[in-house]
Scaffold this motif. Structure first.
Motif, PDB file in Angstrom:
ATOM      1  N   ASP A  14       0.556  -1.133  -0.037  1.00  0.00           N
ATOM      2  CA  ASP A  14      -0.040   0.119   0.082  1.00  0.00           C
ATOM      3  C   ASP A  14       0.898   1.258  -0.043  1.00  0.00           C
ATOM      4  N   ARG A  15       1.915   1.284   0.668  1.00  0.00           N
ATOM      5  CA  ARG A  15       2.882   2.523   0.412  1.00  0.00           C
ATOM      6  C   ARG A  15       2.302   3.906   0.954  1.00  0.00           C
ATOM      7  N   CYS A  16       1.708   3.796   2.371  1.00  0.00           N
ATOM      8  CA  CYS A  16       1.155   4.996   2.878  1.00  0.00           C
ATOM      9  C   CYS A  16       2.086   6.031   2.850  1.00  0.00           C
ATOM     10  N   SER A  17       1.306   7.124   2.596  1.00  0.00           N
ATOM     11  CA  SER A  17       1.805   8.509   2.947  1.00  0.00           C
ATOM     12  C   SER A  17       1.206   8.914   4.399  1.00  0.00           C
ATOM     13  N   PRO A  37      -3.206   9.270  -2.661  1.00  0.00           N
ATOM     14  CA  PRO A  37      -4.746   9.118  -2.644  1.00  0.00           C
ATOM     15  C   PRO A  37      -5.051   8.001  -2.296  1.00  0.00           C
ATOM     16  N   LEU A  38      -4.158   6.768  -2.558  1.00  0.00           N
ATOM     17  CA  LEU A  38      -4.655   5.429  -1.883  1.00  0.00           C
ATOM     18  C   LEU A  38      -4.600   5.515  -0.586  1.00  0.00           C
ATOM     19  N   SER A 155       0.022  -3.750 -13.621  1.00  0.00           N
ATOM     20  CA  SER A 155      -0.816  -4.453 -12.989  1.00  0.00           C
ATOM     21  C   SER A 155      -2.227  -3.740 -12.838  1.00  0.00           C
ATOM     22  N   VAL A 156      -3.387  -4.228 -12.724  1.00  0.00           N
ATOM     23  CA  VAL A 156      -4.548  -3.399 -12.380  1.00  0.00           C
ATOM     24  C   VAL A 156      -4.351  -2.789 -11.233  1.00  0.00           C
ATOM     25  N   ASP A 157      -4.766  -1.278 -11.223  1.00  0.00           N
ATOM     26  CA  ASP A 157      -4.502  -0.440  -9.966  1.00  0.00           C
ATOM     27  C   ASP A 157      -5.781  -0.658  -9.228  1.00  0.00           C
ATOM     28  N   PHE A 158      -5.506  -0.684  -7.673  1.00  0.00           N
ATOM     29  CA  PHE A 158      -6.635  -0.783  -6.963  1.00  0.00           C
ATOM     30  C   PHE A 158      -8.017  -0.362  -7.311  1.00  0.00           C
ATOM     31  N   THR A 435       0.855  -0.428  -6.016  1.00  0.00           N
ATOM     32  CA  THR A 435       0.208   0.916  -6.989  1.00  0.00           C
ATOM     33  C   THR A 435       1.424   1.425  -7.586  1.00  0.00           C
ATOM     34  N   TYR A 436       1.016   2.760  -8.067  1.00  0.00           N
ATOM     35  CA  TYR A 436       2.011   3.531  -8.844  1.00  0.00           C
ATOM     36  C   TYR A 436       2.234   4.842  -8.270  1.00  0.00           C
TER      37      TYR A 436
END
Ligand code: SF4
Length: 676
Positions: A14-17, A37-38, A155-158, A435-436
């Motif tokens: 998830d690599r959160c901010s 945003p994720l 990959s398909v993004d979440f 994610t990207y």
């Protein structure tokens, strides 16, 4: 109260901010922010409590030298100068007597940043000609399969899961290990999407899933092939897509015919009609996406299982629309040129598979391993065959350095302990494998005690050991890492050498994040994102997976030890990181019928055992775990069980054929009462 921005670099897609609250120079609270945003302002409970690692009782605050027997954990304080002198003189002597290959660096995903792993460390160990480590404890079979079939296609993004009308979650538990997928799943459900879970455990309730196929561990390849065979039988193969965009489809279909539904169902110990139902629902829905996790790779069929699952969307013609295809690792899309970060080419030294650490420490010859340098890792808790590893680490003639943030079970075996900074105390450039977006975390507090960053320590050791190469420090390293990415970063002016890392760094400092610039914002597989194979096609019979890419090996026979052991991640730890405060006590989960057959009761202390070892923990009854399977959580530390051993003590150090991946789910055990 001040608020600072940071990024979670732990081993999570998830690599959160993050937002870190500070009081008088101390971090007092951590939560999510909205830079990524994720993340959307929320994070997991594990990292929300991260200050307990930073300031907790297990934190290493200064270098220490062993005083007692190995493993006992008795140390005395020394200065950094003494510690570095000691390493330099021991490494120097070992290299002189036995060559650099007698030194083994050992690291994994304690930090997934580009500055703390694969940069100064890689340069140091390449420079001294150390043995190389095959970093295969996780994701090796999955990466091999994805690379072989699609060459690392995006990959398909979440967020695009919301467009799907059918989702298969296969060998993944997003509720614990990918929590930012859950809001998108929820919206997909609200839009009428059906969801099937394929996993030995029911990890999601009926509000999340419509079907659960509780496959027996190691049978996923057979099930996926049976689904492909069934699609052919009911006329749901997309022949046009296969002809235009793939190679090797006929051979795959032929292999799938070897696995009629009944045969696969017998192997997976499920109902044939349930496999058929999922295949039919998947075929009928559009868009449909498969979330392929890392659970199905943890056995000797790892590569073939992932390959067969990833072949499904091609066979069923699910690509080419938003929300259709598969989601797995996004990492190769970043296109990081890791060689430019290591600043030195790899020496032709031997490669040691990390899954066989115990065997390497005890049996490796020509030369034997005489020094081990562990960082970003805790192999005593996380690598197969714990008891063999501990016997290896107990060797009096082995010089072991552990460079970590806290006193792990591995650290207790160190001859020298070096205190490492956390991501709140050093700079880190993070990319995500889910994610990207690229994110930069800068130090928000001073280093605790005398802790130092990986970058500082490896640079100093390289200097002292005479390694010469142009290794930039500070911002220059960050700009080099940014320039080393060939993925479509927003604002990226060119790629590779042409990309100006300094411009990207400025943007990162301003915005906290560099998203990707896909046409249409997020990738559409076989739309805006194509396979990165030479011919831009999917290779459904890839030579890279050997002459029989979909070979299904028999499960290990379990006459004496009839239960399959799984050890998946939980919401309490990230591998073994943060388990020091996440877990109070371990447990083993078992289906009530299996417990009744053994006259065991919930809450009772039991022994889980096989020929390799034994773990003593309380028993939990859970009808969501399929019969014939028991679950001992991943990441426990020795203190969390009654006898100071964890799940890895029961896991053989066998490896998968193609990529050398760990076979955690091939462990077979029995569970019984404590004698006497
Ligand atoms: S571990 Fe994962 S969910 Fe938790 S804060 Fe880090 S990136 Fe977010």
């Amino acid at each position: 109260m001040q608020v600072a921005r940071s990024v979670c670099p732990l081993d999570c897609p998830d690599r959160c901010s993050l937002e870190v609250r500070l009081e008088q120079g101390r971090a007092v609270a951590i939560d999510g922010n909205h830079s990524n945003p994720l993340t959307d302002g929320f994070i997991c409970a594990k990292v929300r409590r991260f200050t307990e690692r930073v300031y907790g009782p297990d934190r290493l605050r200064h270098p220490m030298r062993r005083r007692g027997p190995k493993g006992e954990g008795r140390f005395e304080r020394v200065s950094w100068d003494e510690a570095i002198d000691d390493i330099v003189s021991r490494f120097g002597a070992i290299r002189g007597e036995s060559g650099g290959e007698a030194i083994l660096p050992f690291n994994y995903g304690g930090s997934n940043g580009l500055l703390t792993q694969g940069a100064g460390d890689e340069r140091l160990f390449r420079g001294i000609g150390a043995s190389r480590l095959a970093r295969t404890v996780c994701a090796a079979p999955s990466s091999a399969a994805a690379q072989a079939l699609y060459g690392g296609m995006a990959s398909v993004d979440f967020p695009d899961f919301e467009a799907a009308r059918y989702i298969i979650i296969w060998g993944a538990n997003p509720r614990h290990s990918n929590i930012h997928l859950m809001p998108h799943l929820k919206r997909a459900r609200a839009n009428g999407c059906r969801v099937a879970l394929i996993d030995p455990r029911r990890t999601l309730g009926p509000e999340w899933i419509d079907r659960h196929l509780p496959v027996y561990p190691g049978s996923d390849a057979a099930v996926a092939l049976a689904m492909i065979g069934h699609l052919e039988a009911i006329g749901k193969i997309d022949h046009d897509f296969l002809a235009a965009h793939t190679t090797g489809a006929e051979k795959l279909l032929q292999r799938a015919r070897d696995w009629p539904l009944e045969r696969a169902a017998a192997r997976a110990r499920v109902e044939a009609r349930e496999i058929a139902a999922i295949a039919e629902e998947y075929a009928a829905a559009a868009p449909a996406v498969v979330r392929c996790g890392w659970g199905l790779e943890r056995n000797r069929n790892g590569e073939s299982a992932v390959a067969a699952v990833l072949a499904l969307p091609a066979v069923a013609g699910k690509f080419g629309v938003r929300g259709g295809g598969y989601a797995m690792s996004a990492q190769s899309t970043y296109g990081v040129d890791r060689e430019s970060l290591a600043t030195m080419s790899e020496p032709p030294t031997r490669i040691i598979n990390m899954n066989r650490l115990g065997r390497a420490l005890l049996e490796q010859a020509d030369p034997p391993i005489r020094a081990l340098f562990v960082y970003n890792a805790n192999p005593v808790s996380t690598v197969p065959d714990q008891n063999r590893i501990c016997r290896g680490l107990a060797r009096e003639d082995l010089f072991t350095v552990v460079f970590d943030q806290v006193m792990t079970d591995t650290a207790r075996y160190a001859d020298l302990l070096l205190p490492a900074t956390t991501f709140l105390e050093h700079a880190e450039l993070s990319i995500s494998y889910g994610t990207y977006a690229v994110q930069l975390g800068e130090p928000v507090i001073e280093p605790v005690g005398e802790s130092r960053s990986n970058e500082q320590v490896f640079t100093l050791l390289a200097e002292r050991l005479g390694v010469k190469s142009d290794h930039p420090g500070g911002d220059r390293l960050v700009t080099r890492a940014l320039a080393a990415m060939s993925g479509p970063l927003a604002g990226g002016n060119g790629s590779g050498a042409a990309r100006d890392g300094a411009v990207l760094l400025q943007r990162l400092r301003r915005d906290g994040i560099l998203p990707f610039d896909f046409p249409g914002r997020r990738p559409v597989q076989f739309g805006t994102a194509l396979p990165r194979t030479g011919d831009r096609k999917a290779h459904l019979w890839p030579a890279a997976l050997g002459p029989e890419p979909y070979r299904v090996l028999d499960p290990p026979h379990g006459k004496k030890y009839p239960l399959a052991l799984i050890s998946p991640a939980t919401h309490k730890a990230i591998s073994s990181s943060l388990a020091e405060y996440g877990f109070k006590e371990g447990y083993v989960e078992m289906h009530p019928d299996d417990a009744a057959a053994r006259r065991l009761e919930g809450g009772q202390e039991v022994r889980v055992y096989n020929e390799l070892g034994e773990v003593r923990v309380p028993l939990r009854l859970n009808a969501g775990v399929r019969p014939g399977v028991v679950n001992l959580p991943k990441g426990l530390w020795n203190r969390h069980t009654r006898n100071g051993a964890v799940a890895t003590a029961l896991v053989p150090d066998e490896i998968s054929e193609i990529s050398g991946g760990a076979c955690f789910n091939d462990a077979r055990v029995e569970v019984g009462p404590i004698p006497g």
